[in-house]
Design a protein around this motif. Sequence first.
Motif, PDB file in Angstrom:
ATOM      1  N   VAL A   1      -5.942 -12.186  -3.461  1.00 58.16           N
ATOM      2  CA  VAL A   1      -4.982 -12.468  -2.391  1.00 58.16           C
ATOM      3  C   VAL A   1      -3.660 -11.760  -2.669  1.00 58.16           C
ATOM      4  CG1 VAL A   1      -3.540 -14.300  -1.402  1.00 58.16           C
ATOM      5  CG2 VAL A   1      -6.003 -14.648  -1.673  1.00 58.16           C
ATOM      6  N   ALA A   2      -3.148 -11.916  -3.895  1.00 59.59           N
ATOM      7  CA  ALA A   2      -1.870 -11.301  -4.247  1.00 59.59           C
ATOM      8  C   ALA A   2      -1.945  -9.782  -4.136  1.00 59.59           C
ATOM      9  CB  ALA A   2      -1.459 -11.713  -5.654  1.00 59.59           C
ATOM     10  N   ARG A   3      -3.029  -9.210  -4.623  1.00 62.44           N
ATOM     11  CA  ARG A   3      -3.189  -7.751  -4.572  1.00 62.44           C
ATOM     12  C   ARG A   3      -3.255  -7.271  -3.122  1.00 62.44           C
ATOM     13  NH1 ARG A   3      -7.184  -3.936  -4.050  1.00 62.44           N
ATOM     14  NH2 ARG A   3      -6.897  -2.027  -5.294  1.00 62.44           N
ATOM     15  N   ASP A   4      -4.014  -7.980  -2.304  1.00 63.86           N
ATOM     16  CA  ASP A   4      -4.170  -7.606  -0.896  1.00 63.86           C
ATOM     17  C   ASP A   4      -2.817  -7.596  -0.186  1.00 63.86           C
ATOM     18  OD1 ASP A   4      -5.520  -7.180   1.645  1.00 63.86           O
ATOM     19  OD2 ASP A   4      -5.183  -9.304   2.053  1.00 63.86           O
ATOM     20  N   GLU A   5      -2.055  -8.675  -0.349  1.00 62.72           N
ATOM     21  CA  GLU A   5      -0.759  -8.771   0.333  1.00 62.72           C
ATOM     22  C   GLU A   5       0.245  -7.761  -0.235  1.00 62.72           C
ATOM     23  OE1 GLU A   5      -0.422 -10.253   3.005  1.00 62.72           O
ATOM     24  OE2 GLU A   5      -2.020 -11.755   3.037  1.00 62.72           O
ATOM     25  N   THR A   6       0.202  -7.546  -1.548  1.00 62.04           N
ATOM     26  CA  THR A   6       1.125  -6.604  -2.183  1.00 62.04           C
ATOM     27  C   THR A   6       0.904  -5.190  -1.677  1.00 62.04           C
ATOM     28  OG1 THR A   6       1.268  -7.961  -4.188  1.00 62.04           O
ATOM     29  CG2 THR A   6       1.853  -5.636  -4.403  1.00 62.04           C
ATOM     30  N   LEU A   7      -0.351  -4.757  -1.674  1.00 62.37           N
ATOM     31  CA  LEU A   7      -0.655  -3.384  -1.257  1.00 62.37           C
ATOM     32  C   LEU A   7      -0.462  -3.208   0.249  1.00 62.37           C
ATOM     33  CD1 LEU A   7      -3.728  -2.574  -3.531  1.00 62.37           C
ATOM     34  CD2 LEU A   7      -1.297  -2.085  -3.919  1.00 62.37           C
ATOM     35  N   ARG A   8      -0.722  -4.258   1.005  1.00 65.79           N
ATOM     36  CA  ARG A   8      -0.522  -4.179   2.453  1.00 65.79           C
ATOM     37  C   ARG A   8       0.962  -3.991   2.786  1.00 65.79           C
ATOM     38  NH1 ARG A   8      -0.092  -7.812   6.603  1.00 65.79           N
ATOM     39  NH2 ARG A   8      -0.212  -9.606   5.209  1.00 65.79           N
ATOM     40  N   MET A   9       1.808  -4.571   1.948  1.00 65.46           N
ATOM     41  CA  MET A   9       3.263  -4.440   2.131  1.00 65.46           C
ATOM     42  C   MET A   9       3.820  -3.163   1.491  1.00 65.46           C
ATOM     43  SD  MET A   9       5.061  -7.204   3.547  1.00 65.46           S
ATOM     44  CE  MET A   9       6.498  -7.507   2.516  1.00 65.46           C
ATOM     45  N   HIS A  10       2.976  -2.434   0.747  1.00 70.28           N
ATOM     46  CA  HIS A  10       3.367  -1.200   0.061  1.00 70.28           C
ATOM     47  C   HIS A  10       4.327  -1.447  -1.107  1.00 70.28           C
ATOM     48  CE1 HIS A  10       1.240   0.961   3.156  1.00 70.28           C
ATOM     49  NE2 HIS A  10       1.967   0.354   4.082  1.00 70.28           N
ATOM     50  N   ALA A  11       4.179  -2.609  -1.740  1.00 74.75           N
ATOM     51  CA  ALA A  11       4.861  -2.872  -3.004  1.00 74.75           C
ATOM     52  C   ALA A  11       3.962  -2.381  -4.141  1.00 74.75           C
ATOM     53  CB  ALA A  11       5.158  -4.361  -3.151  1.00 74.75           C
ATOM     54  N   HIS A  12       4.465  -2.447  -5.365  1.00 76.75           N
ATOM     55  CA  HIS A  12       3.696  -2.001  -6.529  1.00 76.75           C
ATOM     56  C   HIS A  12       2.892  -3.168  -7.099  1.00 76.75           C
ATOM     57  CE1 HIS A  12       5.692   1.967  -7.033  1.00 76.75           C
ATOM     58  NE2 HIS A  12       6.660   1.347  -6.384  1.00 76.75           N
ATOM     59  N   TRP A  13       1.663  -2.885  -7.506  1.00 75.78           N
ATOM     60  CA  TRP A  13       0.759  -3.894  -8.065  1.00 75.78           C
ATOM     61  C   TRP A  13       0.376  -3.482  -9.480  1.00 75.78           C
ATOM     62  CZ3 TRP A  13      -1.147  -8.631  -7.678  1.00 75.78           C
ATOM     63  CH2 TRP A  13      -2.362  -8.952  -8.298  1.00 75.78           C
ATOM     64  N   VAL A  14       0.465  -4.416 -10.417  1.00 75.41           N
ATOM     65  CA  VAL A  14       0.049  -4.159 -11.795  1.00 75.41           C
ATOM     66  C   VAL A  14      -0.915  -5.265 -12.227  1.00 75.41           C
ATOM     67  CG1 VAL A  14       0.747  -3.844 -14.184  1.00 75.41           C
ATOM     68  CG2 VAL A  14       2.230  -3.030 -12.361  1.00 75.41           C
ATOM     69  N   ASP A  15      -2.075  -4.879 -12.695  1.00 75.74           N
ATOM     70  CA  ASP A  15      -3.118  -5.822 -13.095  1.00 75.74           C
ATOM     71  C   ASP A  15      -3.119  -5.991 -14.616  1.00 75.74           C
ATOM     72  OD1 ASP A  15      -5.308  -7.448 -13.293  1.00 75.74           O
ATOM     73  OD2 ASP A  15      -6.747  -6.027 -12.439  1.00 75.74           O
ATOM     74  N   VAL A  16      -2.543  -7.110 -15.089  1.00 73.63           N
ATOM     75  CA  VAL A  16      -2.548  -7.402 -16.525  1.00 73.63           C
ATOM     76  C   VAL A  16      -3.670  -8.369 -16.901  1.00 73.63           C
ATOM     77  CG1 VAL A  16      -0.054  -7.008 -16.729  1.00 73.63           C
ATOM     78  CG2 VAL A  16      -0.920  -9.348 -16.370  1.00 73.63           C
ATOM     79  N   THR A  17      -4.445  -8.806 -15.916  1.00 84.82           N
ATOM     80  CA  THR A  17      -5.493  -9.795 -16.182  1.00 84.82           C
ATOM     81  C   THR A  17      -6.526  -9.287 -17.173  1.00 84.82           C
ATOM     82  OG1 THR A  17      -5.119 -10.574 -13.922  1.00 84.82           O
ATOM     83  CG2 THR A  17      -7.033 -11.458 -15.087  1.00 84.82           C
ATOM     84  N   PRO A  18      -7.005  -8.030 -17.066  1.00 87.84           N
ATOM     85  CA  PRO A  18      -7.948  -7.540 -18.080  1.00 87.84           C
ATOM     86  C   PRO A  18      -7.354  -7.579 -19.498  1.00 87.84           C
ATOM     87  CG  PRO A  18      -7.990  -6.115 -16.157  1.00 87.84           C
ATOM     88  CD  PRO A  18      -6.828  -7.042 -15.976  1.00 87.84           C
ATOM     89  N   ALA A  19      -6.079  -7.236 -19.623  1.00 90.74           N
ATOM     90  CA  ALA A  19      -5.432  -7.273 -20.943  1.00 90.74           C
ATOM     91  C   ALA A  19      -5.374  -8.701 -21.465  1.00 90.74           C
ATOM     92  CB  ALA A  19      -4.033  -6.674 -20.861  1.00 90.74           C
ATOM     93  N   SER A  20      -5.120  -9.663 -20.568  1.00 96.09           N
ATOM     94  CA  SER A  20      -5.065 -11.067 -21.001  1.00 96.09           C
ATOM     95  C   SER A  20      -6.445 -11.531 -21.461  1.00 96.09           C
ATOM     96  CB  SER A  20      -4.537 -11.962 -19.876  1.00 96.09           C
ATOM     97  OG  SER A  20      -5.494 -12.194 -18.860  1.00 96.09           O
TER      98      SER A  20
END
Length: 201
Positions: A143-162
Amino acid sequence: MGAASFLALGDSYTIGEGVEEEGRWPVQLAARLRERGIAVDAPRIVATTGWTTDELSAAMDAAALLPRYDLVTLLIGVNNQYRGRSVAEYREQFLALLRRAAELAGDVRRVLVVSIPDWGVTSFAEGRDRAAIAREIDTFNAVARDETLRMHAHWVDVTPASREAGARPGMLVDDGLHPSAAQYAIWTRTILSEAEAALGE
């Protein structure tokens, strides 16, 4: 031109529960940016352990934040998931926070959203349904990624690192739940290039 201003919005992961101030990832990020020759102020952090999306929004009201910041980061949602709040509610409230962040930055491209880490891999989650936690975290992050990219903000995925850090020695603080400064350093390396891009917008 003066140093860039930096606002970090979030919960325990942004305030750095259990770590010294210099170990918080927004503080580490500012330090890494300076090492790269980018002048940036110490981050203003509006975050407290336990906050959900609506609680962060209320805190932003109370803080009377004024535009404009050169970089605004947002990492929120783990407590929505932990408390069993709905994904639909999260989408609505996250989007409202994202819009507020864009207003504070003056440009949505100066907003950087960081994914929710997976606390299910930590020792704190012993005895819980780790697979279910992972699925729920993935749903909230989608959800967060979808809304972030739709708004053209920057998305960073740290979940794999966690997930990779998990409960490895040195990766968590004493509570067995929150990341250590060493794990935040790994996150910071992941976030750095997107932060540079956001500041260059």
